[in-house]
Design an enzyme around this catalytic site. Structure first.
Site, PDB file in Angstrom:
ATOM      1  N   ASP A   1      -9.317 -19.053  -6.086  1.00  0.00           N
ATOM      2  CA  ASP A   1     -10.457 -19.690  -5.398  1.00  0.00           C
ATOM      3  C   ASP A   1     -11.220 -20.623  -6.333  1.00  0.00           C
ATOM      4  O   ASP A   1     -12.031 -21.444  -5.875  1.00  0.00           O
ATOM      5  CB  ASP A   1     -11.402 -18.638  -4.801  1.00  0.00           C
ATOM      6  CG  ASP A   1     -11.995 -17.672  -5.833  1.00  0.00           C
ATOM      7  OD1 ASP A   1     -11.672 -17.783  -7.034  1.00  0.00           O
ATOM      8  OD2 ASP A   1     -12.785 -16.799  -5.427  1.00  0.00           O
ATOM      9  N   GLU A   2     -10.958 -20.521  -7.651  1.00  0.00           N
ATOM     10  CA  GLU A   2     -11.731 -21.335  -8.608  1.00  0.00           C
ATOM     11  C   GLU A   2     -11.453 -22.827  -8.452  1.00  0.00           C
ATOM     12  O   GLU A   2     -12.221 -23.650  -8.939  1.00  0.00           O
ATOM     13  CB  GLU A   2     -11.452 -20.889 -10.046  1.00  0.00           C
ATOM     14  CG  GLU A   2     -11.880 -19.465 -10.279  1.00  0.00           C
ATOM     15  CD  GLU A   2     -12.122 -19.110 -11.736  1.00  0.00           C
ATOM     16  OE1 GLU A   2     -12.174 -20.021 -12.581  1.00  0.00           O
ATOM     17  OE2 GLU A   2     -12.255 -17.913 -12.014  1.00  0.00           O
TER      18      GLU A   2
ATOM     19  N   TYR B   1      -9.178 -24.072 -17.004  1.00  0.00           N
ATOM     20  CA  TYR B   1      -8.293 -23.175 -16.234  1.00  0.00           C
ATOM     21  C   TYR B   1      -8.201 -23.625 -14.772  1.00  0.00           C
ATOM     22  O   TYR B   1      -7.110 -23.828 -14.232  1.00  0.00           O
ATOM     23  CB  TYR B   1      -8.805 -21.733 -16.310  1.00  0.00           C
ATOM     24  CG  TYR B   1      -8.208 -20.845 -15.231  1.00  0.00           C
ATOM     25  CD1 TYR B   1      -6.862 -20.487 -15.265  1.00  0.00           C
ATOM     26  CD2 TYR B   1      -8.995 -20.375 -14.167  1.00  0.00           C
ATOM     27  CE1 TYR B   1      -6.312 -19.681 -14.262  1.00  0.00           C
ATOM     28  CE2 TYR B   1      -8.453 -19.577 -13.170  1.00  0.00           C
ATOM     29  CZ  TYR B   1      -7.109 -19.233 -13.221  1.00  0.00           C
ATOM     30  OH  TYR B   1      -6.551 -18.454 -12.229  1.00  0.00           O
TER      31      TYR B   1
ATOM     32  N   ALA C   1      -8.996 -26.411 -13.380  1.00  0.00           N
ATOM     33  CA  ALA C   1      -8.423 -27.755 -13.218  1.00  0.00           C
ATOM     34  C   ALA C   1      -6.898 -27.690 -13.308  1.00  0.00           C
ATOM     35  O   ALA C   1      -6.188 -28.366 -12.557  1.00  0.00           O
ATOM     36  CB  ALA C   1      -8.987 -28.695 -14.283  1.00  0.00           C
TER      37      ALA C   1
ATOM     38  N   LYS D   1      -5.027 -25.084 -12.559  1.00  0.00           N
ATOM     39  CA  LYS D   1      -4.512 -24.438 -11.344  1.00  0.00           C
ATOM     40  C   LYS D   1      -4.590 -25.421 -10.166  1.00  0.00           C
ATOM     41  O   LYS D   1      -3.691 -25.461  -9.321  1.00  0.00           O
ATOM     42  CB  LYS D   1      -5.301 -23.170 -11.025  1.00  0.00           C
ATOM     43  CG  LYS D   1      -5.061 -22.005 -11.970  1.00  0.00           C
ATOM     44  CD  LYS D   1      -3.626 -21.470 -11.955  1.00  0.00           C
ATOM     45  CE  LYS D   1      -3.270 -20.740 -10.688  1.00  0.00           C
ATOM     46  NZ  LYS D   1      -1.918 -20.106 -10.774  1.00  0.00           N
TER      47      LYS D   1
END
Ligand code: NAD
Ligand code: DAU
Length: 372
Positions: free
Chosen positions: A148-149, A173, A175, A177
């Protein structure tokens, strides 16, 4: 039939592999690089399970992945492999770019080559009866496990993230993903690769590496160390028991619509400080301190994480309504199970912390296709 799982020696991947093999007679080929986060000890119960084939290697090793696909002919690939810790990505983003972006790209290319070579039902209307695997281009799936980040940060009154929320990643991280999600999407739209993507909220549960909030708090509390709470501790995360994430992935793999993304979450938004207090209270009850003080006395507010996202919240209605998925655990039941698991498994914790187990693994499993 066979599935290829990447990152299956990590926290969520290992829980997925253990659950899968407990319920299915399909073979799991488990490809994992065994970084600091990969731990074969988690998979010890599979030592004599002929349906588990462990391969030490990198998702970015095109030749290795191509040969695994040709040898094992999986009907699906489930991609968990990633660098996963936000703090580490802030201190050293390189590995995140390499694995999460370049690794996913190379994995997609290997999978595309394999998938292109599978029989097409359209061209061969009757699946060849001698093909006892009944594996075709249209039955194959590539499921990409994401976070969800990628959606960025919510303010207090914003609605939870739906699948239509725009991507606004804030950490190296997230970015990386987000980039991997876009590659997966593009491989579907451009090449027709049958992909599915899941974006999940914060997981917790057994075998969680004790650098992440919940296991770190349990382990530090028991060791009498400070419990470091970043900033004011009022950042909100949406928590899901890891086994529920695994059941969601199984459901999406089984019935998800191609090219779609599904948000996975447990409707459990909580500020960090409340999580830490809950862990402390459970420990007070289950393992009271000898000096009679409370574990919460170890809470220490520390400097905030740079660029710290304030709030995540997942709207999981698409997954619930379209595919009928529901989590089995409440936060209360899941967190109790988690604390109990850490109390019952101090050896696992000390092995992953000391690095001794990893050194041993380096020596034992230097080659590919070795069993743990
Ligand atoms: P983890 O860090 O515990 O495990 C990652 C695993 O991937 C490790 O076993 C590691 O050895 C392996 N790996 C790393 N680089 C590799 C490479 N180049 N090739 C092959 N293997 C490699 O991570 P996790 O928490 O289990 O997360 C798994 C996936 O789920 C990640 O993609 C993560 O982004 C995603 N995710 C995690 C959460 C969470 O709360 N932990 C939530 C949503 C999504
Ligand atoms: O939302 C999904 C993401 O959840 C996953 O994609 C990531 O892989 C996973 O690591 C997790 O990211 P977070 O950054 O949310 O998890 P972490 O456990 O590192 O931190 C949770 C919250 O607790 C966050 O607001 C930072 C805070 N925190 C964390 C640690 C390690 C502290 O206050 N103190 C700490 O010592």
């Amino acid at each position: 039939m066979t599935i290829l799982v990447t990152g299956g020696a990590g926290f969520i991947g290992a829980n997925f592999v253990l659950d899968w093999l407990a319920a299915s007679s399909e073979t799991v080929v488990n490809l994992d690089k065994l970084t600091y986060a990969g731990n074969l000890e988690t998979l010890t119960s599979l030592q004599n399970n002929a349906n588990h084939v462990f391969v030490r290697g990198d998702i970015g090793d095109l030749a290795l992945v191509e040969s695994l696909l040709q040898t094992h002919q999986p009907r699906a690939v489930v991609n968990f492999a990633a660098e996963s810790h936000v703090d580490r990505s802030i201190h050293g983003p390189g590995e995140f770019i390499e694995t999460n972006i370049m690794g996913t790209f190379r994995l997609l290319e290997a999978v595309r080559g394999y998938w292109s070579g599978l029989p097409q039902e359209e061209m061969h209307p009757r699946v060849k009866p001698e093909n006892d695997k009944h594996l075709t281009q249209s039955s194959f799936r590539f499921l990409h496990v994401s976070t969800d980040e990628v959606y960025g940060s919510l303010s207090k009154d914003d609605p939870a993230f739906a699948e239509t929320h725009r991507y606004e990643p804030n950490s190296p991280y997230s970015a990386s993903k987000a980039a991997s999600d876009h590659l997966v999407r593009a491989w579907h739209h451009t090449y027709g690769l049958p992909v599915l993507t899941t974006n999940c909220s914060n997981n917790y549960g057994p075998y969680h590496f004790p650098e992440k909030l919940i296991p770190l708090m349990i382990v530090n509390a028991l060791a009498g160390k400070p419990l470091p709470v970043y900033g004011d501790g009022m950042q909100v995360r949406d928590w899901l028991y890891v086994k529920d994430h695994c059941s969601a992935i199984r459901r999406v793999l089984e019935a998800g619509r191609l090219g779609e993304t599904y948000n996975v979450g447990g409707w459990n938004e909580k500020p960090n400080i409340e999580i830490v207090q809950t862990v402390c209270k459970l420990l007070d009850a289950l393992r009271p301190k000898a000096d009679g003080t409370h574990y919460s006395s170890q809470i220490t507010y520390v400097t905030d994480r740079p660029g710290h996202d304030r709030r995540y919240a997942i709207d999981a209605r698409k997954l619930e309504q379209e595919l009928g998925w529901k989590p089995a655990e409440t936060f209360e039941s899941g967190i109790r199970k988690t604390v109990e698991w850490y109390l019952a498994n101090p050896q696992w914790v000390s092995n992953v912390q000391s690095g001794a187990y990893r050194d041993w693994v380096q020596k034992q499993y230097a080659g590919a296709d070795r069993k743990p």
